[in-house]
Design a protein around this motif. Sequence first.
Motif, PDB file in Angstrom:
ATOM      1  N   SER A 237       0.833  -1.208   0.000  1.00  0.00           N
ATOM      2  CA  SER A 237       0.000   0.000   0.000  1.00  0.00           C
ATOM      3  C   SER A 237       0.866   1.256   0.000  1.00  0.00           C
ATOM      4  O   SER A 237       0.596   2.209  -0.736  1.00  0.00           O
ATOM      5  CB  SER A 237      -0.910  -0.016   1.230  1.00  0.00           C
TER       6      SER A 237
ATOM      7  N   GLN B 166     -11.676   3.721  -5.440  1.00  0.00           N
ATOM      8  CA  GLN B 166     -10.932   2.802  -4.573  1.00  0.00           C
ATOM      9  C   GLN B 166     -10.074   3.568  -3.578  1.00  0.00           C
ATOM     10  O   GLN B 166      -9.957   3.168  -2.416  1.00  0.00           O
ATOM     11  CB  GLN B 166     -10.052   1.888  -5.429  1.00  0.00           C
TER      12      GLN B 166
ATOM     13  N   GLU C 173     -12.375   4.814  -0.908  1.00  0.00           N
ATOM     14  CA  GLU C 173     -12.833   3.719  -0.046  1.00  0.00           C
ATOM     15  C   GLU C 173     -11.742   3.325   0.960  1.00  0.00           C
ATOM     16  O   GLU C 173     -12.009   3.156   2.151  1.00  0.00           O
ATOM     17  CB  GLU C 173     -13.205   2.503  -0.897  1.00  0.00           C
ATOM     18  N   ARG C 174     -10.506   3.223   0.497  1.00  0.00           N
ATOM     19  CA  ARG C 174      -9.421   2.779   1.386  1.00  0.00           C
ATOM     20  C   ARG C 174      -8.899   3.906   2.261  1.00  0.00           C
ATOM     21  O   ARG C 174      -8.545   3.679   3.413  1.00  0.00           O
ATOM     22  CB  ARG C 174      -8.273   2.215   0.535  1.00  0.00           C
TER      23      ARG C 174
ATOM     24  N   GLU D 264      -6.036   5.403   2.437  1.00  0.00           N
ATOM     25  CA  GLU D 264      -4.820   4.899   3.077  1.00  0.00           C
ATOM     26  C   GLU D 264      -3.766   5.980   3.313  1.00  0.00           C
ATOM     27  O   GLU D 264      -2.913   5.839   4.177  1.00  0.00           O
ATOM     28  CB  GLU D 264      -4.184   3.820   2.196  1.00  0.00           C
TER      29      GLU D 264
ATOM     30  N   ASN E 122     -16.406   8.130   6.044  1.00  0.00           N
ATOM     31  CA  ASN E 122     -15.103   7.498   6.205  1.00  0.00           C
ATOM     32  C   ASN E 122     -14.211   8.374   7.086  1.00  0.00           C
ATOM     33  O   ASN E 122     -13.678   9.395   6.646  1.00  0.00           O
ATOM     34  CB  ASN E 122     -14.450   7.276   4.831  1.00  0.00           C
TER      35      ASN E 122
END
Length: 202
Positions: free
Chosen positions: A25, A64, A67-68, A70, A113
């Motif tokens: 990641s 994506q 959503e993550r 990171e 989120n």
Amino acid sequence: NQHSTLENDLQNALSMSRSIATRASIIRNQRITPILNLLWSMTSKNLNSEMLSRFDELFDVLFQFIERAENFESNIAALGLLVNISSSYQGRSSLISAFHRSPIPCIKKLFNNFELLREPRARQLVLLLVKNLIISDEICTDLIREGCIKFCSDYLDQLDITSAQDEHDYIIINEIVDTLVNAKFIKTLNFYSQNDLMKIYK
């Protein structure tokens, strides 16, 4: 003893798997962030923004990242890119179609989120994205249903109106709420946002 050994081996394997996933990641974000930043800069021009909005695969990638959530830099770049794309009619239309087509509940992620929203800059970009999206009636019901009014209500709680940036955000929140509090959406508002609207009015 054999069972205990197997359990330990399994735990070690899981720990190693998580470590590899984390490292992958980090590498992915280090590589993609400069590209996202370049695209964000390029799409400040409407022609580039409209051209890029024709690539459905781009939305899948950006969703994506949302959503993550990171990495701060890639989060900001992905959101900035979506803001620029949504600023034109063509881009907004393509983005709304992508929202409806995607298996990722991206609108819900934008409002719920925590990893994404903990940074003030990310919250501001989500606010600007919503400002662009509410021009299209077809997405307004989705925004209400997925928590836009609560997002605005929570955002108001964090504002310091003596700050120029916060005052700007306050004006945008007013614009969003004024647009969504409309007879066309009254049933959705009553069902999903009654308490949050009361909180805003207070």
